[in-house]
Scaffold this motif. Sequence first.
Motif, PDB file in Angstrom:
ATOM      1  N   PRO A 135      27.303  21.402  12.472  1.00  0.00           N
ATOM      2  CA  PRO A 135      28.747  21.471  13.039  1.00  0.00           C
ATOM      3  C   PRO A 135      29.468  22.930  12.732  1.00  0.00           C
ATOM      4  N   THR A 136      30.337  23.428  13.236  1.00  0.00           N
ATOM      5  CA  THR A 136      31.069  24.337  12.797  1.00  0.00           C
ATOM      6  C   THR A 136      32.225  23.868  11.729  1.00  0.00           C
ATOM      7  N   ASP A 137      32.765  24.723  10.950  1.00  0.00           N
ATOM      8  CA  ASP A 137      33.686  24.270   9.688  1.00  0.00           C
ATOM      9  C   ASP A 137      34.964  23.408  10.499  1.00  0.00           C
ATOM     10  N   ALA A 138      35.289  23.957  11.631  1.00  0.00           N
ATOM     11  CA  ALA A 138      36.447  23.362  12.283  1.00  0.00           C
ATOM     12  C   ALA A 138      35.951  21.859  13.046  1.00  0.00           C
ATOM     13  N   GLU A 139      34.949  21.691  13.342  1.00  0.00           N
ATOM     14  CA  GLU A 139      34.366  20.355  13.847  1.00  0.00           C
ATOM     15  C   GLU A 139      34.282  19.578  12.495  1.00  0.00           C
ATOM     16  N   ARG A 140      33.616  19.922  11.474  1.00  0.00           N
ATOM     17  CA  ARG A 140      33.258  19.176  10.028  1.00  0.00           C
ATOM     18  C   ARG A 140      34.658  18.732   9.649  1.00  0.00           C
ATOM     19  N   THR A 141      35.760  19.666   9.490  1.00  0.00           N
ATOM     20  CA  THR A 141      37.077  19.470   9.067  1.00  0.00           C
ATOM     21  C   THR A 141      37.662  18.068   9.915  1.00  0.00           C
ATOM     22  N   GLU A 142      37.585  18.332  11.272  1.00  0.00           N
ATOM     23  CA  GLU A 142      37.974  17.435  12.140  1.00  0.00           C
ATOM     24  C   GLU A 142      37.482  16.099  11.882  1.00  0.00           C
ATOM     25  N   VAL A 143      36.043  16.163  12.036  1.00  0.00           N
ATOM     26  CA  VAL A 143      35.548  14.672  11.970  1.00  0.00           C
ATOM     27  C   VAL A 143      35.836  14.097  10.569  1.00  0.00           C
ATOM     28  N   GLU A 144      35.777  14.859   9.510  1.00  0.00           N
ATOM     29  CA  GLU A 144      35.785  14.242   8.335  1.00  0.00           C
ATOM     30  C   GLU A 144      37.370  13.598   8.199  1.00  0.00           C
ATOM     31  N   LYS A 164      39.912  -0.003   3.103  1.00  0.00           N
ATOM     32  CA  LYS A 164      40.816   0.008   1.803  1.00  0.00           C
ATOM     33  C   LYS A 164      40.064   0.701   0.658  1.00  0.00           C
ATOM     34  N   LEU A 165      39.337   1.888   1.031  1.00  0.00           N
ATOM     35  CA  LEU A 165      38.905   2.802   0.263  1.00  0.00           C
ATOM     36  C   LEU A 165      39.534   4.141   0.235  1.00  0.00           C
ATOM     37  N   THR A 166      39.704   4.663  -0.839  1.00  0.00           N
ATOM     38  CA  THR A 166      40.113   5.982  -1.036  1.00  0.00           C
ATOM     39  C   THR A 166      39.152   6.949  -1.845  1.00  0.00           C
ATOM     40  N   PRO A 167      38.261   7.239  -1.092  1.00  0.00           N
ATOM     41  CA  PRO A 167      37.117   8.360  -1.824  1.00  0.00           C
ATOM     42  C   PRO A 167      37.673   9.489  -2.062  1.00  0.00           C
ATOM     43  N   GLY A 168      37.295   9.849  -3.480  1.00  0.00           N
ATOM     44  CA  GLY A 168      37.819  11.276  -3.826  1.00  0.00           C
ATOM     45  C   GLY A 168      36.689  12.369  -3.323  1.00  0.00           C
ATOM     46  N   THR A 169      35.463  11.719  -3.128  1.00  0.00           N
ATOM     47  CA  THR A 169      34.398  12.787  -2.723  1.00  0.00           C
ATOM     48  C   THR A 169      33.780  12.038  -1.569  1.00  0.00           C
ATOM     49  N   LEU A 170      33.721  12.815  -0.142  1.00  0.00           N
ATOM     50  CA  LEU A 170      32.718  12.290   0.802  1.00  0.00           C
ATOM     51  C   LEU A 170      31.340  12.844   0.732  1.00  0.00           C
ATOM     52  N   ARG A 171      30.276  12.058   0.809  1.00  0.00           N
ATOM     53  CA  ARG A 171      28.942  12.572   0.751  1.00  0.00           C
ATOM     54  C   ARG A 171      28.529  12.076   2.038  1.00  0.00           C
ATOM     55  N   LEU A 190      29.250  14.495  17.975  1.00  0.00           N
ATOM     56  CA  LEU A 190      28.912  14.621  16.566  1.00  0.00           C
ATOM     57  C   LEU A 190      28.321  13.354  16.204  1.00  0.00           C
ATOM     58  N   VAL A 191      27.083  13.313  15.520  1.00  0.00           N
ATOM     59  CA  VAL A 191      26.432  12.233  14.682  1.00  0.00           C
ATOM     60  C   VAL A 191      26.300  12.273  13.508  1.00  0.00           C
ATOM     61  N   GLY A 192      26.881  11.249  12.710  1.00  0.00           N
ATOM     62  CA  GLY A 192      26.814  11.477  11.298  1.00  0.00           C
ATOM     63  C   GLY A 192      26.552  10.356  10.426  1.00  0.00           C
ATOM     64  N   SER A 193      26.107  10.460   9.045  1.00  0.00           N
ATOM     65  CA  SER A 193      25.686   9.242   8.234  1.00  0.00           C
ATOM     66  C   SER A 193      26.576   9.556   6.868  1.00  0.00           C
ATOM     67  N   TYR A 194      27.535   9.094   6.692  1.00  0.00           N
ATOM     68  CA  TYR A 194      28.321   9.420   5.570  1.00  0.00           C
ATOM     69  C   TYR A 194      28.385   8.193   4.425  1.00  0.00           C
ATOM     70  N   TRP A 195      28.816   8.346   3.201  1.00  0.00           N
ATOM     71  CA  TRP A 195      28.791   7.452   2.495  1.00  0.00           C
ATOM     72  C   TRP A 195      29.906   7.752   1.192  1.00  0.00           C
ATOM     73  N   VAL A 196      30.382   6.630   0.397  1.00  0.00           N
ATOM     74  CA  VAL A 196      31.089   6.929  -0.466  1.00  0.00           C
ATOM     75  C   VAL A 196      30.740   6.018  -1.698  1.00  0.00           C
ATOM     76  N   GLU A 197      31.106   6.090  -3.074  1.00  0.00           N
ATOM     77  CA  GLU A 197      30.583   5.466  -4.264  1.00  0.00           C
ATOM     78  C   GLU A 197      31.905   4.709  -4.361  1.00  0.00           C
ATOM     79  N   ILE A 198      31.944   3.375  -4.084  1.00  0.00           N
ATOM     80  CA  ILE A 198      32.933   2.276  -4.313  1.00  0.00           C
ATOM     81  C   ILE A 198      33.094   2.146  -5.784  1.00  0.00           C
ATOM     82  N   ASP A 199      31.971   1.804  -6.547  1.00  0.00           N
ATOM     83  CA  ASP A 199      31.990   1.896  -7.915  1.00  0.00           C
ATOM     84  C   ASP A 199      30.547   2.146  -8.370  1.00  0.00           C
ATOM     85  N   ARG A 200      30.217   1.935  -9.580  1.00  0.00           N
ATOM     86  CA  ARG A 200      29.085   2.268 -10.013  1.00  0.00           C
ATOM     87  C   ARG A 200      27.738   2.018  -9.580  1.00  0.00           C
TER      88      ARG A 200
END
Length: 303
Positions: free
Chosen positions: A150-159, A170-177, A194-204
């Motif tokens: 993706p372009t930087d603009a596409e990534r920013t929009e989709v994120e 009910k999650l407020t991730p500090g870092t998107l992975r 745009l097809v994506g697979s994202y994840w966040v660390e909810i806890d340890r």
Amino acid sequence: MKNSYFSRVTTVVMVTACFAVSLVAQKPKPLAQAAKPIIFAVLNDGRSLEPLAYVNKGKLEEPVNGSDPANIIAAFNKNYYKAGTAYRLIFGAANSGTVTVKSSNAKADCAPNMGTATTKALKTPLKGFVMGLATNVPTKWTAASYRRKPTDAERTEVESLVRAEFARQKLTPGTLRYHNLTALDIDNDGKAELVGSYWVEIDRLTRGLLFFIASKGSNGKYAFGHKEYRSVDQANVMSGEIKSVDEGVYHELLLDAFDYNGDGVAEIFTYTQSFEGSGFSVYNRDGGKWTKVFDGSNYHCGY
């Protein structure tokens, strides 16, 4: 005379019967069943072929499974994995190279219905989570391969959409992975999906996983046409290690897009790795929404 007559008749009958038996014995064996149109997932940096689905009259059907009886797997391998057999590599929804079979082993302990292969990609080498499809299915698709970062603009929009979806959970991730975010053009209209697979660390010990397909609307903005969120905690990870999830296990990941039914719009194919096999899903766009039209799996072996 009467005995002589019956003797001659008996001789004729016996000769005729022997001739008939000879004809039956010489009748050629039926030819092996022709290979059905099929789609494979191309995995392991282009070195492995895994059966995903047969294509029958524009519909997807489950192929042979790794849990099927040995004779069925052996017949499948004989049909599809003859050394030197070449399949078309599908990358960016178009023909983009070849995948050539090296070998298979129907008696392998794990995934006996998989084949080893050599992949020659015309565009981007397959590596890691950059995977593809291989097929012998005839296609009417004439557009050039379209698959890119993706372009930087596409990534920013989709994120921003991704963060909003995690907020709904009910999650407020500090870092998107993420494991991948890929731009495709499934209908050759010049507008990237745009097809994506994202994840966040909810806890340890817990992770939140999000798979999505986003399309650009008439307003020029991206929106999710399909999304699926789920959480995974270490207690439900077969390895007992949450790091397995961080490395990609249980995530739904893009394989590629392919117009298998010839309607002019490519369907999106995905792969989910688990500890005992693989899961495969296929999505078809209907208007602005995406519908899952196939959900299959292939057993490898017990973990």
